[in-house]
Design a protein around this motif. Structure first.
Motif, PDB file in Angstrom:
ATOM      1  N   ALA A 131      75.999   9.662  48.249  1.00  0.00           N
ATOM      2  CA  ALA A 131      75.860   8.227  48.258  1.00  0.00           C
ATOM      3  C   ALA A 131      74.732   7.906  49.503  1.00  0.00           C
ATOM      4  O   ALA A 131      74.548   8.683  50.276  1.00  0.00           O
ATOM      5  N   TYR A 132      73.912   6.522  49.122  1.00  0.00           N
ATOM      6  CA  TYR A 132      72.908   6.310  50.014  1.00  0.00           C
ATOM      7  C   TYR A 132      73.431   6.257  51.630  1.00  0.00           C
ATOM      8  O   TYR A 132      72.812   7.079  52.462  1.00  0.00           O
ATOM      9  N   SER A 133      74.476   5.793  51.878  1.00  0.00           N
ATOM     10  CA  SER A 133      74.921   5.670  53.378  1.00  0.00           C
ATOM     11  C   SER A 133      75.050   7.156  53.908  1.00  0.00           C
ATOM     12  O   SER A 133      74.856   7.366  54.977  1.00  0.00           O
ATOM     13  N   ASN A 134      75.927   8.167  53.156  1.00  0.00           N
ATOM     14  CA  ASN A 134      75.906   9.218  53.711  1.00  0.00           C
ATOM     15  C   ASN A 134      74.484  10.095  53.542  1.00  0.00           C
ATOM     16  O   ASN A 134      74.336  10.925  54.693  1.00  0.00           O
ATOM     17  N   PHE A 135      73.560   9.958  52.659  1.00  0.00           N
ATOM     18  CA  PHE A 135      72.499  10.420  52.789  1.00  0.00           C
ATOM     19  C   PHE A 135      71.711   9.973  54.157  1.00  0.00           C
ATOM     20  O   PHE A 135      70.970  10.623  54.887  1.00  0.00           O
ATOM     21  N   ARG A 136      71.519   8.847  54.439  1.00  0.00           N
ATOM     22  CA  ARG A 136      71.184   8.227  55.533  1.00  0.00           C
ATOM     23  C   ARG A 136      71.528   8.912  57.143  1.00  0.00           C
ATOM     24  O   ARG A 136      70.991   9.367  57.668  1.00  0.00           O
ATOM     25  N   GLN A 137      73.032   9.125  56.859  1.00  0.00           N
ATOM     26  CA  GLN A 137      73.358   9.623  58.051  1.00  0.00           C
ATOM     27  C   GLN A 137      73.181  11.107  58.668  1.00  0.00           C
ATOM     28  O   GLN A 137      73.238  11.537  59.503  1.00  0.00           O
ATOM     29  N   ASN A 138      73.163  11.733  57.470  1.00  0.00           N
ATOM     30  CA  ASN A 138      72.820  13.124  57.379  1.00  0.00           C
ATOM     31  C   ASN A 138      71.495  13.518  56.594  1.00  0.00           C
ATOM     32  O   ASN A 138      71.080  14.398  56.100  1.00  0.00           O
ATOM     33  N   LEU A 139      70.253  12.762  57.053  1.00  0.00           N
ATOM     34  CA  LEU A 139      69.150  12.952  56.444  1.00  0.00           C
ATOM     35  C   LEU A 139      68.317  14.118  56.719  1.00  0.00           C
ATOM     36  O   LEU A 139      67.967  14.927  55.781  1.00  0.00           O
ATOM     37  N   LYS A 140      68.414  14.536  57.867  1.00  0.00           N
ATOM     38  CA  LYS A 140      68.020  15.929  58.369  1.00  0.00           C
ATOM     39  C   LYS A 140      68.504  17.012  57.679  1.00  0.00           C
ATOM     40  O   LYS A 140      67.772  17.894  56.937  1.00  0.00           O
ATOM     41  N   SER A 141      69.759  17.105  57.379  1.00  0.00           N
ATOM     42  CA  SER A 141      70.648  18.080  56.645  1.00  0.00           C
ATOM     43  C   SER A 141      70.197  18.016  55.171  1.00  0.00           C
ATOM     44  O   SER A 141      70.000  19.237  54.616  1.00  0.00           O
ATOM     45  N   TYR A 142      70.161  16.947  54.527  1.00  0.00           N
ATOM     46  CA  TYR A 142      69.706  16.969  53.295  1.00  0.00           C
ATOM     47  C   TYR A 142      68.390  17.369  52.982  1.00  0.00           C
ATOM     48  O   TYR A 142      68.070  17.993  52.037  1.00  0.00           O
ATOM     49  N   MET A 143      67.424  16.931  53.918  1.00  0.00           N
ATOM     50  CA  MET A 143      66.101  17.249  53.712  1.00  0.00           C
ATOM     51  C   MET A 143      66.060  18.901  53.740  1.00  0.00           C
ATOM     52  O   MET A 143      65.327  19.588  52.940  1.00  0.00           O
ATOM     53  N   LYS A 144      66.605  19.395  54.496  1.00  0.00           N
ATOM     54  CA  LYS A 144      66.618  21.141  54.896  1.00  0.00           C
ATOM     55  C   LYS A 144      67.130  21.506  53.511  1.00  0.00           C
ATOM     56  O   LYS A 144      66.935  22.645  53.233  1.00  0.00           O
ATOM     57  N   GLN A 145      68.381  20.797  53.072  1.00  0.00           N
ATOM     58  CA  GLN A 145      68.992  21.517  51.904  1.00  0.00           C
ATOM     59  C   GLN A 145      67.999  21.589  50.681  1.00  0.00           C
ATOM     60  O   GLN A 145      68.001  22.444  49.910  1.00  0.00           O
ATOM     61  N   VAL A 146      67.244  20.290  50.437  1.00  0.00           N
ATOM     62  CA  VAL A 146      66.533  20.171  49.503  1.00  0.00           C
ATOM     63  C   VAL A 146      65.279  21.313  49.660  1.00  0.00           C
ATOM     64  O   VAL A 146      64.846  21.880  48.442  1.00  0.00           O
ATOM     65  N   ASN A 147      64.808  21.565  50.672  1.00  0.00           N
ATOM     66  CA  ASN A 147      63.966  22.348  50.838  1.00  0.00           C
ATOM     67  C   ASN A 147      64.285  23.760  50.698  1.00  0.00           C
ATOM     68  O   ASN A 147      63.347  24.737  50.277  1.00  0.00           O
ATOM     69  N   ILE A 160      72.150   0.149  40.580  1.00  0.00           N
ATOM     70  CA  ILE A 160      71.591   1.580  39.760  1.00  0.00           C
ATOM     71  C   ILE A 160      70.023   1.511  39.891  1.00  0.00           C
ATOM     72  O   ILE A 160      69.570   2.546  39.993  1.00  0.00           O
ATOM     73  N   GLU A 161      69.669   0.258  39.811  1.00  0.00           N
ATOM     74  CA  GLU A 161      68.006   0.208  40.019  1.00  0.00           C
ATOM     75  C   GLU A 161      67.439   0.820  41.573  1.00  0.00           C
ATOM     76  O   GLU A 161      66.393   1.206  41.244  1.00  0.00           O
ATOM     77  N   ASP A 162      68.173   0.917  42.316  1.00  0.00           N
ATOM     78  CA  ASP A 162      67.877   1.570  43.552  1.00  0.00           C
ATOM     79  C   ASP A 162      68.138   3.226  43.909  1.00  0.00           C
ATOM     80  O   ASP A 162      67.816   3.514  44.878  1.00  0.00           O
ATOM     81  N   THR A 163      68.760   3.692  42.755  1.00  0.00           N
ATOM     82  CA  THR A 163      68.764   5.063  42.824  1.00  0.00           C
ATOM     83  C   THR A 163      67.560   5.900  42.870  1.00  0.00           C
ATOM     84  O   THR A 163      66.717   5.606  42.110  1.00  0.00           O
ATOM     85  N   VAL A 164      67.554   7.027  43.804  1.00  0.00           N
ATOM     86  CA  VAL A 164      66.172   7.773  43.676  1.00  0.00           C
ATOM     87  C   VAL A 164      66.458   9.174  43.714  1.00  0.00           C
ATOM     88  O   VAL A 164      67.781   9.481  43.893  1.00  0.00           O
ATOM     89  N   VAL A 165      65.561  10.102  43.294  1.00  0.00           N
ATOM     90  CA  VAL A 165      65.639  11.507  43.266  1.00  0.00           C
ATOM     91  C   VAL A 165      64.709  12.008  44.524  1.00  0.00           C
ATOM     92  O   VAL A 165      63.625  11.626  44.609  1.00  0.00           O
ATOM     93  N   VAL A 166      65.574  13.005  45.264  1.00  0.00           N
ATOM     94  CA  VAL A 166      64.621  13.375  46.476  1.00  0.00           C
ATOM     95  C   VAL A 166      64.296  15.023  46.037  1.00  0.00           C
ATOM     96  O   VAL A 166      65.465  15.636  45.557  1.00  0.00           O
ATOM     97  N   LEU A 167      63.066  15.607  46.125  1.00  0.00           N
ATOM     98  CA  LEU A 167      62.785  16.633  45.979  1.00  0.00           C
ATOM     99  C   LEU A 167      61.599  17.244  46.844  1.00  0.00           C
ATOM    100  O   LEU A 167      61.163  16.284  47.666  1.00  0.00           O
ATOM    101  N   SER A 168      61.686  18.532  47.027  1.00  0.00           N
ATOM    102  CA  SER A 168      60.719  18.895  47.992  1.00  0.00           C
ATOM    103  C   SER A 168      59.306  18.864  47.720  1.00  0.00           C
ATOM    104  O   SER A 168      59.034  18.580  46.497  1.00  0.00           O
ATOM    105  N   LYS A 169      58.298  18.855  48.870  1.00  0.00           N
ATOM    106  CA  LYS A 169      57.057  18.597  48.538  1.00  0.00           C
ATOM    107  C   LYS A 169      56.488  19.805  47.625  1.00  0.00           C
ATOM    108  O   LYS A 169      55.573  19.612  46.668  1.00  0.00           O
TER     109      LYS A 169
END
Length: 89
Positions: A5-21, A34-43
């Motif tokens: 969920a967006y709110s959980n992602f926002r609160q744990n941004l650093k952790s999720y970024m590390k996980q994705v990488n 649903i139109e605001d759903t996004v996909v995050v992936l590493s560079k």
């Protein structure tokens, strides 16, 4: 692929970024709309995807790849040993 969920992602941004990488896995960030759903992936993964799209859209390169595949499948190729190159000092 994990969803969060967006709110959980926002609160744990650093952790999720590390996980994705580190995991080389994408993350879906959901929202109430649903139109605001996004996909995050590493560079690194994004760059690889862009390069794949460039290769696939280049007819000249794809023709060479297809020709090479046909040669390989028919056994029409020569195997060579790699040369060792000494570095200049």
């Amino acid at each position: 692929m994990e969803a969060v969920a967006y709110s959980n992602f926002r609160q744990n941004l650093k952790s999720y970024m590390k996980q994705v990488n580190e995991d080389a896995d994408t993350l879906i960030v959901t929202s109430k709309d649903i139109e605001d759903t996004v996909v995050v992936l590493s560079k690194r993964d994004y760059d690889a995807m862009q390069e794949t799209l460039r290769v696939l859209s280049n007819n000249y390169v794809m023709d060479k790849i297809r020709r090479g595949d046909k040669q390989f499948e028919s056994g029409n190729f020569t195997t060579r040993e790699l040369l060792e190159v000494e570095e200049d000092d």
